[in-house]
Each structure stands twice: as structure tokens, then as C-alpha cells.
Design a protein around this motif. Sequence first.
Motif, PDB file in Angstrom:
ATOM      1  N   ALA A 281       1.042   5.419   0.287  1.00 48.72           N
ATOM      2  CA  ALA A 281       0.199   6.423   0.823  1.00 48.72           C
ATOM      3  C   ALA A 281       0.646   7.999   0.762  1.00 48.72           C
ATOM      4  O   ALA A 281       2.080   8.102   0.806  1.00 48.72           O
ATOM      5  CB  ALA A 281      -0.096   6.229   2.354  1.00 48.72           C
TER       6      ALA A 281
ATOM      7  N   LEU B 165       0.895  -1.224   0.030  1.00 51.83           N
ATOM      8  CA  LEU B 165       0.038   0.062   0.191  1.00 51.83           C
ATOM      9  C   LEU B 165       1.143   1.248  -0.116  1.00 51.83           C
ATOM     10  O   LEU B 165       1.720   1.158   0.666  1.00 51.83           O
ATOM     11  CB  LEU B 165      -0.908   0.039   1.096  1.00 51.83           C
TER      12      LEU B 165
ATOM     13  N   ILE C 299       0.140   7.508  10.121  1.00 47.95           N
ATOM     14  CA  ILE C 299      -0.238   6.394   9.690  1.00 47.95           C
ATOM     15  C   ILE C 299       0.256   5.363  11.120  1.00 47.95           C
ATOM     16  O   ILE C 299      -0.787   4.701  11.286  1.00 47.95           O
ATOM     17  CB  ILE C 299       0.651   5.786   8.544  1.00 47.95           C
TER      18      ILE C 299
ATOM     19  N   ALA D  22      -3.654   4.678  -1.166  1.00 49.35           N
ATOM     20  CA  ALA D  22      -4.746   5.587  -0.591  1.00 49.35           C
ATOM     21  C   ALA D  22      -4.293   6.739   0.031  1.00 49.35           C
ATOM     22  O   ALA D  22      -3.083   7.014   0.243  1.00 49.35           O
ATOM     23  CB  ALA D  22      -5.335   4.600   0.625  1.00 49.35           C
TER      24      ALA D  22
ATOM     25  N   LEU E 199      -7.388   6.183   3.223  1.00 45.46           N
ATOM     26  CA  LEU E 199      -6.708   5.528   4.163  1.00 45.46           C
ATOM     27  C   LEU E 199      -7.454   5.257   5.317  1.00 45.46           C
ATOM     28  O   LEU E 199      -7.884   6.080   6.043  1.00 45.46           O
ATOM     29  CB  LEU E 199      -5.223   6.005   4.196  1.00 45.46           C
TER      30      LEU E 199
ATOM     31  N   ASN F 184      -4.256  11.367  -2.312  1.00 48.68           N
ATOM     32  CA  ASN F 184      -4.374  10.005  -3.202  1.00 48.68           C
ATOM     33  C   ASN F 184      -4.753  10.292  -4.878  1.00 48.68           C
ATOM     34  O   ASN F 184      -5.261   9.759  -5.318  1.00 48.68           O
ATOM     35  CB  ASN F 184      -5.089   8.990  -2.625  1.00 48.68           C
TER      36      ASN F 184
ATOM     37  N   VAL G 216       3.697  -0.792   4.068  1.00 47.43           N
ATOM     38  CA  VAL G 216       2.880   0.530   3.508  1.00 47.43           C
ATOM     39  C   VAL G 216       4.317   1.477   3.240  1.00 47.43           C
ATOM     40  O   VAL G 216       4.961   1.589   4.089  1.00 47.43           O
ATOM     41  CB  VAL G 216       2.170   0.903   4.770  1.00 47.43           C
TER      42      VAL G 216
END
Length: 145
Positions: free
Chosen positions: A8, A6, A93, A38, A71, A12, A82
Motif C-alpha cells: 500500500a 498486499l 491502515i 492498493a 484500499l 497506487n 500488508v
Amino acid sequence: MFQRILIACVGNICRSPTAEYLLRDRLGPGHAATVSSAGIAAVAGHPMDETALALLLENGVDGGAHIARQLDATLLRESDLVLAMEKSHVDAIRRMAPEASGKVFLLDKWVGGRDIPDPFRQRRPAYEQAYSLIEQGVGSWLRYL
């Protein structure tokens, strides 16, 4: 082996989808990993920024199918790796899903650990600079994937 990667950023629509489509392209169609993106404060439902999309297309990668998404902790928990654009994103995050902390890194980790600046609403040279840094970051991760 990382199966679910993923990427980030904030909205996005620029950096993370650029990295998503570049990484997917560089890994090739036979690679087992799935790559997605995301945003921490996503412009959910919107397509990729026009300038970011144009740069991808100029480099042989089509990101036209991208739709921005938000996200959340579930996405973070489900991901094996990530990659974030800025140190502040890594921190956000980790606050969002502390249990995911060990798998969150900067996209630029292997190149110098720099933030990749957000080009949104700036002129094309800002997008070109971000693209170049994203391309370097993506390339640096390939040997680990």
C-alpha cells in the motif's frame, strides 16, 4: 506462510505498484503467494505512473498491466501481510482496519524502518531514489516469504 501479500501507498500509481511487480518478479512464477497493491487515496482506474513504469521496464519488469485501486478494510482483512511505504500509511491502515494491525509493516522494516518518499510529480531522480529504496525493501522481505 504468507499467501496474500498486499502493498500500500497513497495513490497506487508509483510506489506500491513498483513494489508489487518487483516482489512478484523476485518471488518467481512458482511461488504460492499472490501479490497485489492498493492506495489509501487511490487514483482508481489509472495506470502506473509513466516514470515509475519506465524504471521497472529498464530493470526487466513489466508493470504495464497495473490498474490503481482503492484500499479498503475488506482487502486488509483478506491479506496475510500488508506492506506500507510510510509510517503514516501504517497508522492510517491500522485505523481503517484495527483487526489487521498485527500484519501491517513498513516495506523497509528489515532495512532500517525508513519511509520511502513519494516521487509523484517530481523529477526522475526522485523516482530513482524511491525505486532503489523499494528494491532494497523487497529484497529484505524475500527470506521471510
